[in-house]
Design an enzyme around this catalytic site. Structure first.
Site, short mmCIF file in Angstrom:
data_model
loop_
_atom_site.label_atom_id
_atom_site.label_comp_id
_atom_site.label_asym_id
_atom_site.label_seq_id
_atom_site.Cartn_x
_atom_site.Cartn_y
_atom_site.Cartn_z
N ASP A 1 0.85 -1.19 0.00
CA ASP A 1 0.00 0.00 0.00
C ASP A 1 0.88 1.24 0.00
O ASP A 1 2.04 1.20 0.42
CB ASP A 1 -0.88 0.04 1.26
CG ASP A 1 -1.88 -1.11 1.28
OD1 ASP A 1 -2.18 -1.65 0.21
OD2 ASP A 1 -2.34 -1.44 2.39
N1 URA Z 1 -1.27 -5.95 3.69
C1 URA Z 1 -1.74 -4.68 3.74
O1 URA Z 1 -2.79 -4.43 4.31
N2 URA Z 1 -1.03 -3.71 3.15
C2 URA Z 1 0.15 -3.93 2.53
O2 URA Z 1 0.77 -2.99 2.03
C3 URA Z 1 0.63 -5.24 2.49
C4 URA Z 1 -0.11 -6.24 3.07
#
Ligand code: URA
Length: 235
Positions: A104
Site C-alpha cells: 500500500d
Molecule cells: N497488507 C496490507 O494491508 N497492506 C500492505 O501494504 C501489504 C499487506
C-alpha cells in the site's frame, strides 16, 4: 541479435536520443571498433560494448530490493504520486522495470523490482505459498485468542477466507504477521476483523529474504544470486 541503440537504452546508458547521439559521435565501440549506426545489430551476450572507453556490463535482467518509503506507490507509473520505479537510481535503471508485488502507499519496507516477468510470477504465484513477514503497529491491544484466530484463517465480512497466518505478538500494540497470499489490504483487513486499526506497517521479509537493515528508507540495491535463491528457500 539486437540493435545497438536498443541494447544501450535497455542497460540504462541513456534515452534513445542520448544513445543515438553517442553512437554518431563514435563514443561507442563493439569489440574495439567504433560503430556509427544505431541500428547495427549485435549479440550483447558475446560482444564487448564500451561507451567512452567504459565497458557496459550487459545484464538482461536486474533484481533490486528497495526499502520502500511511505507515500510512494508500488507501480510503474502514476499520474500524481512518485513510484518505486522513479526511485531506482540511474545505474540500476532498466527499461521495463516493475515492482514484483504491491505494498500500500502508506506501507514501508521490502519490495522487489525487476524486469524479469518469470521471476516476478514465481514470487507472486499463490501456489508457491511464499510467506511475507510484516511488522504492524496497532491502535489497540490484541486479544488472547488473536494468534489462534490468525492460525485458523481470518474470515472477512464479505465471506472471503484467508489462509492460515502466523501472528507473533511483539508487545501490547505491535505484532509480527506472516501471510502467504496477497489479497488487497490483507494485513489491515485481517486486523480489522479483530477490531484493530493498523497505524504503521512494514514488510520485513519475502520467503527467506530479509530486508537489508543497512538500506535507509528509499534506498535500494541489487540482490546477490544467493539472496535471489533465498526467496524460495524456507518459505
Ligand atoms: N497488507 C496490507 O494491508 N497492506 C500492505 O501494504 C501489504 C499487506
Amino acid at each position: 541479435m539486437e540493435r545497438l541503440d536498443k541494447i544501450l537504452v535497455s542497460q540504462g546508458v541513456g534515452s534513445r536520443n542520448d544513445v543515438k547521439r553517442l553512437i554518431r559521435k563514435k563514443s561507442v565501440t563493439v569489440d574495439g571498433q567504433a560503430v556509427t549506426k544505431p541500428e547495427y545489430k549485435i549479440d550483447p551476450e558475446s560482444c564487448e560494448i564500451k561507451v567512452n572507453g567504459q565497458a557496459v556490463d550487459f545484464k538482461k535482467y536486474v533484481y533490486i530490493m528497495m526499502n520502500k518509503p511511505s507515500g510512494v506507490v508500488s507501480a510503474t507509473d502514476d499520474n500524481t504520486a512518485e513510484t518505486v520505479v522513479d526511485l531506482v537510481p540511474s545505474e540500476l535503471f532498466r527499461k521495463g522495470l516493475f515492482p514484483a508485488g504491491r505494498l500500500d502507499k502508506d506501507t514501508e519496507g521490502l519490495i522487489l523490482i525487476t524486469n524479469d516477468g518469470d521471476f516476478a510470477h514465481k514470487i507472486l504465484s499463490p501456489k508457491n505459498h511464499i510467506y511475507k513477514r510484516y511488522y504492524a503497529e496497532l491502535n489497540g491491544e490484541l486479544g488472547a485468542n488473536a494468534v489462534e484466530r490468525f492460525e485458523k484463517g481470518i474470515k472477512f465480512s464479505d465471506g472471503t477466507k484467508c489462509l492460515p497466518a502466523k501472528l507473533e505478538i511483539a508487545d501490547k500494540h505491535s505484532a509480527y504477521v506472516e501471510i502467504c497470499e496477497g489479497k488487497y489490504h490483507q494485513v489491515k483487513k485481517m486486523f480489522a476483523v479483530l477490531g484493530l486499526k493498523v497505524k504503521y506497517l512494514k514488510r520485513l521479509k519475502i520467503g527467506g529474504l530479509s530486508l537489508d537493515g543497512n538500506l535507509h528508507i528509499g534506498e535500494c540495491r541489487e540482490l546477490t544470486d544467493l539472496e535471489k535463491k533465498s526467496i524460495f528457500i524456507g518459505k
